[in-house]
Design a protein around this motif. Structure first.
Motif, PDB file in Angstrom:
ATOM      1  N   LEU A  61      -5.624 -40.133 -21.620  1.00 28.25           N
ATOM      2  CA  LEU A  61      -4.595 -39.961 -20.589  1.00 28.25           C
ATOM      3  C   LEU A  61      -3.809 -38.679 -20.845  1.00 28.25           C
ATOM      4  O   LEU A  61      -2.620 -38.709 -21.152  1.00 28.25           O
ATOM      5  N   PRO A  62      -4.467 -37.527 -20.706  1.00 31.04           N
ATOM      6  CA  PRO A  62      -3.819 -36.269 -21.073  1.00 31.04           C
ATOM      7  C   PRO A  62      -2.811 -35.735 -20.064  1.00 31.04           C
ATOM      8  O   PRO A  62      -2.011 -34.875 -20.400  1.00 31.04           O
ATOM      9  N   LEU A  63      -2.828 -36.238 -18.818  1.00 30.95           N
ATOM     10  CA  LEU A  63      -1.959 -35.688 -17.790  1.00 30.95           C
ATOM     11  C   LEU A  63      -0.757 -36.602 -17.573  1.00 30.95           C
ATOM     12  O   LEU A  63      -0.913 -37.775 -17.218  1.00 30.95           O
ATOM     13  N   THR A  64       0.429 -36.048 -17.802  1.00 23.86           N
ATOM     14  CA  THR A  64       1.681 -36.765 -17.566  1.00 23.86           C
ATOM     15  C   THR A  64       2.383 -36.097 -16.397  1.00 23.86           C
ATOM     16  O   THR A  64       2.376 -34.871 -16.280  1.00 23.86           O
ATOM     17  N   ALA A  65       2.987 -36.915 -15.533  1.00 21.25           N
ATOM     18  CA  ALA A  65       3.734 -36.372 -14.397  1.00 21.25           C
ATOM     19  C   ALA A  65       4.935 -37.261 -14.127  1.00 21.25           C
ATOM     20  O   ALA A  65       4.963 -38.442 -14.495  1.00 21.25           O
ATOM     21  N   PHE A  66       5.931 -36.667 -13.497  1.00 25.75           N
ATOM     22  CA  PHE A  66       7.099 -37.402 -13.016  1.00 25.75           C
ATOM     23  C   PHE A  66       7.021 -37.408 -11.501  1.00 25.75           C
ATOM     24  O   PHE A  66       6.887 -36.346 -10.880  1.00 25.75           O
TER      25      PHE A  66
END
Length: 146
Positions: A61-66
Motif C-alpha cells: 500500500l505505497p500510495l497515501t492520500a487525504f
C-alpha cells in the motif's frame, strides 16, 4: 493524572511491547504496581489498546492520500462516516471545520486504485471529493507530548 502514569504512557507509546519488568525498571515501581497502573489506565480508556505499526510500502500500500469530502446536498443527513465505515482502504475519518465536512486518510496500491476508491466514496456517501496525494512522509505516528 499522576506524573508516573504519564511516564508509563510515554514508554508504552514508544514501545507498546515493553514488558512490565522493563516498565518497572524505567519507572522505579514494582512490577505489580506497574501492572495495576497499566490495567487502571486501560479500564479508564486512556490506553485504548496496543497495535503493530506496519510498513505500508512493504505490505503493498505505497500510495497515501487525504480525501476531503463534503455533501453534494447540504440538507442530506450527515451520515458519511457510517456509509464509509466498511471501506477498508480508508484508514481514518476526521470531522473538520471548514469548507469540507470530513477528511479521510486512505492507503491504496496505485493511482488507478485511488481513482476507483474515489468513485466508490462519491457513490457510497453522495459527496464531492478533493484529493491530496502524499509524495513522502518524513514522519508520522508521533506520540503525544505527555
Amino acid at each position: 493524572m499522576e506524573e508516573i502514569d504519564r511516564q508509563i504512557m510515554a514508554l508504552l507509546a514508544d514501545d507498546g511491547r515493553m514488558s512490565f519488568t522493563d516498565l518497572a525498571k524505567e519507572t522505579g515501581l514494582s512490577v505489580s504496581a506497574v501492572h495495576q497502573r497499566v490495567r487502571r489506565l486501560q479500564k479508564r480508556g486512556v490506553i485504548k489498546g496496543f497495535t503493530a505499526l506496519l510498513d505500508n510500502e512493504q505490505i503493498g500500500l505505497p500510495l497515501t492520500a487525504f480525501v476531503s469530502i463534503k455533501p453534494i446536498d447540504p440538507s442530506a443527513p450527515d451520515d458519511a462516516p457510517e456509509r464509509l465505515a466498511g471501506v477498508a482502504a480508508i484508514e481514518a475519518c476526521h470531522s473538520v471545520a471548514g469548507e469540507e465536512s470530513y477528511i479521510l486518510k486512505v492507503r491504496v496500491t496505485s493511482p488507478n486504485e485511488l481513482e476507483d476508491l474515489l468513485q466508490q466514496i462519491r457513490a457510497a456517501a453522495n459527496v464531492a471529493t478533493r484529493t491530496t496525494v502524499v509524495l513522502s512522509t518524513p514522519w508520522e505516528n508521533r506520540r503525544p507530548a505527555l
